[in-house]
Design a protein around this motif. Sequence first.
Motif, PDB file in Angstrom:
ATOM      1  N   MET A   1      46.299  33.896  37.864  1.00  0.00           N
ATOM      2  CA  MET A   1      47.059  34.719  37.854  1.00  0.00           C
ATOM      3  C   MET A   1      47.272  35.515  36.549  1.00  0.00           C
ATOM      4  O   MET A   1      47.372  34.997  35.451  1.00  0.00           O
ATOM      5  N   ALA A   2      46.857  36.960  36.810  1.00  0.00           N
ATOM      6  CA  ALA A   2      46.784  37.779  35.592  1.00  0.00           C
ATOM      7  C   ALA A   2      47.826  38.779  35.861  1.00  0.00           C
ATOM      8  O   ALA A   2      47.612  39.758  36.701  1.00  0.00           O
ATOM      9  N   VAL A   3      48.686  39.127  34.626  1.00  0.00           N
ATOM     10  CA  VAL A   3      49.377  40.353  34.674  1.00  0.00           C
ATOM     11  C   VAL A   3      49.094  41.173  33.408  1.00  0.00           C
ATOM     12  O   VAL A   3      49.093  40.651  32.209  1.00  0.00           O
ATOM     13  N   GLY A   4      48.503  42.536  33.674  1.00  0.00           N
ATOM     14  CA  GLY A   4      48.024  43.243  32.638  1.00  0.00           C
ATOM     15  C   GLY A   4      47.177  44.178  33.137  1.00  0.00           C
ATOM     16  O   GLY A   4      47.058  44.786  34.284  1.00  0.00           O
ATOM     17  N   THR A   5      46.576  44.830  32.144  1.00  0.00           N
ATOM     18  CA  THR A   5      45.468  45.901  32.554  1.00  0.00           C
ATOM     19  C   THR A   5      44.028  45.274  32.552  1.00  0.00           C
ATOM     20  O   THR A   5      43.855  44.119  32.733  1.00  0.00           O
ATOM     21  N   HIS A   6      43.109  46.344  32.720  1.00  0.00           N
ATOM     22  CA  HIS A   6      41.793  45.862  32.892  1.00  0.00           C
ATOM     23  C   HIS A   6      41.124  44.905  32.084  1.00  0.00           C
ATOM     24  O   HIS A   6      40.453  43.786  32.554  1.00  0.00           O
ATOM     25  N   PRO A  33      45.507  47.302  41.924  1.00  0.00           N
ATOM     26  CA  PRO A  33      44.335  48.042  41.644  1.00  0.00           C
ATOM     27  C   PRO A  33      43.018  47.028  41.530  1.00  0.00           C
ATOM     28  O   PRO A  33      41.996  47.544  41.584  1.00  0.00           O
ATOM     29  N   PHE A  34      43.262  46.024  41.407  1.00  0.00           N
ATOM     30  CA  PHE A  34      42.207  44.925  40.903  1.00  0.00           C
ATOM     31  C   PHE A  34      41.511  44.396  42.312  1.00  0.00           C
ATOM     32  O   PHE A  34      40.767  43.462  41.879  1.00  0.00           O
ATOM     33  N   GLU A  35      42.215  44.601  43.199  1.00  0.00           N
ATOM     34  CA  GLU A  35      41.569  43.923  44.320  1.00  0.00           C
ATOM     35  C   GLU A  35      40.177  44.225  44.789  1.00  0.00           C
ATOM     36  O   GLU A  35      39.499  43.031  45.081  1.00  0.00           O
ATOM     37  N   ALA A  36      39.685  45.377  44.732  1.00  0.00           N
ATOM     38  CA  ALA A  36      38.174  45.447  45.067  1.00  0.00           C
ATOM     39  C   ALA A  36      37.446  44.605  44.119  1.00  0.00           C
ATOM     40  O   ALA A  36      36.333  44.128  44.378  1.00  0.00           O
ATOM     41  N   MET A  37      37.755  44.714  42.876  1.00  0.00           N
ATOM     42  CA  MET A  37      36.849  43.777  41.589  1.00  0.00           C
ATOM     43  C   MET A  37      36.930  42.488  42.076  1.00  0.00           C
ATOM     44  O   MET A  37      35.795  41.769  41.937  1.00  0.00           O
ATOM     45  N   ALA A  38      38.164  41.773  42.184  1.00  0.00           N
ATOM     46  CA  ALA A  38      38.257  40.510  42.700  1.00  0.00           C
ATOM     47  C   ALA A  38      37.192  40.410  43.978  1.00  0.00           C
ATOM     48  O   ALA A  38      36.628  39.033  44.144  1.00  0.00           O
ATOM     49  N   ARG A  39      37.232  41.130  45.048  1.00  0.00           N
ATOM     50  CA  ARG A  39      36.680  40.853  46.266  1.00  0.00           C
ATOM     51  C   ARG A  39      35.103  40.859  45.834  1.00  0.00           C
ATOM     52  O   ARG A  39      34.372  40.007  46.689  1.00  0.00           O
ATOM     53  N   ARG A  40      34.617  41.540  45.064  1.00  0.00           N
ATOM     54  CA  ARG A  40      33.277  41.803  44.873  1.00  0.00           C
ATOM     55  C   ARG A  40      32.655  40.383  44.066  1.00  0.00           C
ATOM     56  O   ARG A  40      31.664  40.089  44.179  1.00  0.00           O
ATOM     57  N   ALA A  41      33.744  39.755  43.594  1.00  0.00           N
ATOM     58  CA  ALA A  41      33.533  38.646  42.779  1.00  0.00           C
ATOM     59  C   ALA A  41      33.340  37.381  43.841  1.00  0.00           C
ATOM     60  O   ALA A  41      33.206  36.339  43.240  1.00  0.00           O
ATOM     61  N   GLY A  42      33.869  37.569  45.089  1.00  0.00           N
ATOM     62  CA  GLY A  42      33.898  36.481  45.962  1.00  0.00           C
ATOM     63  C   GLY A  42      35.346  35.842  46.073  1.00  0.00           C
ATOM     64  O   GLY A  42      35.399  34.924  46.705  1.00  0.00           O
ATOM     65  N   LEU A  43      36.393  36.350  45.294  1.00  0.00           N
ATOM     66  CA  LEU A  43      37.735  35.684  45.137  1.00  0.00           C
ATOM     67  C   LEU A  43      38.699  36.163  46.262  1.00  0.00           C
ATOM     68  O   LEU A  43      38.765  37.313  46.748  1.00  0.00           O
ATOM     69  N   ASP A  44      39.351  35.443  46.836  1.00  0.00           N
ATOM     70  CA  ASP A  44      40.550  35.704  47.695  1.00  0.00           C
ATOM     71  C   ASP A  44      41.669  36.671  46.669  1.00  0.00           C
ATOM     72  O   ASP A  44      41.266  36.247  45.435  1.00  0.00           O
ATOM     73  N   PHE A  45      42.612  37.223  47.181  1.00  0.00           N
ATOM     74  CA  PHE A  45      43.304  38.107  46.457  1.00  0.00           C
ATOM     75  C   PHE A  45      44.769  38.204  47.054  1.00  0.00           C
ATOM     76  O   PHE A  45      44.924  38.380  48.045  1.00  0.00           O
ATOM     77  N   GLN A  46      45.702  37.934  45.961  1.00  0.00           N
ATOM     78  CA  GLN A  46      46.965  38.049  46.168  1.00  0.00           C
ATOM     79  C   GLN A  46      47.595  39.412  45.252  1.00  0.00           C
ATOM     80  O   GLN A  46      47.750  39.276  44.084  1.00  0.00           O
ATOM     81  N   PRO A  47      48.087  40.557  46.032  1.00  0.00           N
ATOM     82  CA  PRO A  47      48.544  41.687  45.000  1.00  0.00           C
ATOM     83  C   PRO A  47      49.656  41.344  44.257  1.00  0.00           C
ATOM     84  O   PRO A  47      50.665  40.698  45.146  1.00  0.00           O
ATOM     85  N   LEU A  48      49.900  41.662  43.189  1.00  0.00           N
ATOM     86  CA  LEU A  48      51.259  41.515  42.452  1.00  0.00           C
ATOM     87  C   LEU A  48      51.770  43.012  42.509  1.00  0.00           C
ATOM     88  O   LEU A  48      51.430  43.881  41.694  1.00  0.00           O
ATOM     89  N   GLY A  49      52.454  43.410  43.447  1.00  0.00           N
ATOM     90  CA  GLY A  49      53.073  44.636  43.673  1.00  0.00           C
ATOM     91  C   GLY A  49      52.148  45.528  44.288  1.00  0.00           C
ATOM     92  O   GLY A  49      50.964  45.081  44.784  1.00  0.00           O
ATOM     93  N   THR A  50      52.238  46.701  44.368  1.00  0.00           N
ATOM     94  CA  THR A  50      51.377  47.755  44.853  1.00  0.00           C
ATOM     95  C   THR A  50      50.772  48.565  43.906  1.00  0.00           C
ATOM     96  O   THR A  50      50.950  48.712  42.429  1.00  0.00           O
ATOM     97  N   VAL A  51      49.857  49.393  44.175  1.00  0.00           N
ATOM     98  CA  VAL A  51      49.079  50.103  43.475  1.00  0.00           C
ATOM     99  C   VAL A  51      50.051  51.280  42.778  1.00  0.00           C
ATOM    100  O   VAL A  51      50.046  51.517  41.383  1.00  0.00           O
TER     101      VAL A  51
END
Length: 428
Positions: A1-6, A33-51
């Motif tokens: 779980m990471a809260v922050g920027t790039h 906004p980091f969902e695509a990067m996580a998916r490319r790394a093979g990770l499942d993703f849980q968005p924290l809020g919306t874009v």
Amino acid sequence: MAVGTHGDVLPFIALGHELLERGHWVSLAAPAPFEAMARRAGLDFQPLGTVADYEAVIRRPDLWHPQQGFRPMFDYALQVAEPTCLWLGASWARGLDVLVVASPLAWGARLAQDLYDLPTATLHVMPFLIESRFDPPELPGLPLPRFLPAGLRAYLNLGVDAVAVGPFALPPLNALRARLGLDPVRRLRHWWNSPTRLLLMFPDWYAAPQPDWPAQAIQLGFPLVDRFGDVAAMPPELEAFLAEGEPPLVFTYGSAMRQGADFFATAVQVCRRMGRRGVLLAPQGGQIPKPLPPGIIHLPYAPLSALLPRSAALIHHGGVGTVAQALAAGIPQLVVPVAFDHFDEGRRLRDRTLGTTLSRRAFRPARATRALRRLLADPAVVRACAEARTRMAEAPAAITQACDHVEALARGEAGGTRRATAARRPGH
């Protein structure tokens, strides 16, 4: 779980990818906004809020104010804390073996640890967030003279924390904790550290370990992880540009910056005055002056691990991930700090003869040109940068080490050179 920027999220994507390679199931909870990067790394993703939620934070002018910048990020951390705490709780209730690695602002993870006793490690990428009365960090907008005793500077830092941070952040956090049946928190900067494990992702030669650091802290090295960025390889136009002439000056003001027009306008003038080529990195083209003169190129993004070894110097905001890439490349750095840890990273570079700093007000063509010329001509700077490059090259892979410690925590081992001795006490 990471809260922050790039720069805050990238180490968690790299860590998750390595754990996935080791056979674990991994889900990343991070801003949408980091969902695509996580998916490319093979990770499942849980968005924290919306874009839109993330963009609303990034576009707030006070985000880049030295004294007020923490407020938008704390607002966002609190906004996503309860739903992510409940998400972790639901995963635990389904019988999953849940282990959490969290950034300091991932307050939902700490709430879940207090509620469900989930094994949790806090991962710090910046020494700025580790308090010490022996080596206090330099706070943004509070340049205390270095001749003051360290204990006095630490005491003044605690006063700022008590006056500016606590009254803003603690009442809403403690109201949430009360709803969850938890005791109140007295010191935010104590509570956000997991009492079972801290992974400090910066080497001891950059931030020396202090006797009053938490006993559960394990110091590793810098996570050089830009291979998980938005561009996997060098853009062809940049590759052609680099092949055409001498190593350029590289200017970047961070992926989240929306107010960098003055910085990049000065960058163009510095390149002209020095007769050097330049690379301007900014995701938002509206910050870049047009038209650009010959010998200067703008790109939204480039992998610093590939670009900086072929560059002369890096001029940037002072984010720790960017600092680490320049250290690995062995080039001098000019930091123009904005907020957060930027001032402290600049101080560490100055102390180690690896670069210098200029305030945003002082970052003007003539003064920046003089500062860069001194950096590039100083044998002591050249020598210190070469030594840093060697140290970085010889260091073990920090992400691999972090994964080892995460797996040890999953097995219930204390592990590391600093043994975890603190008891878990909600609210402390």
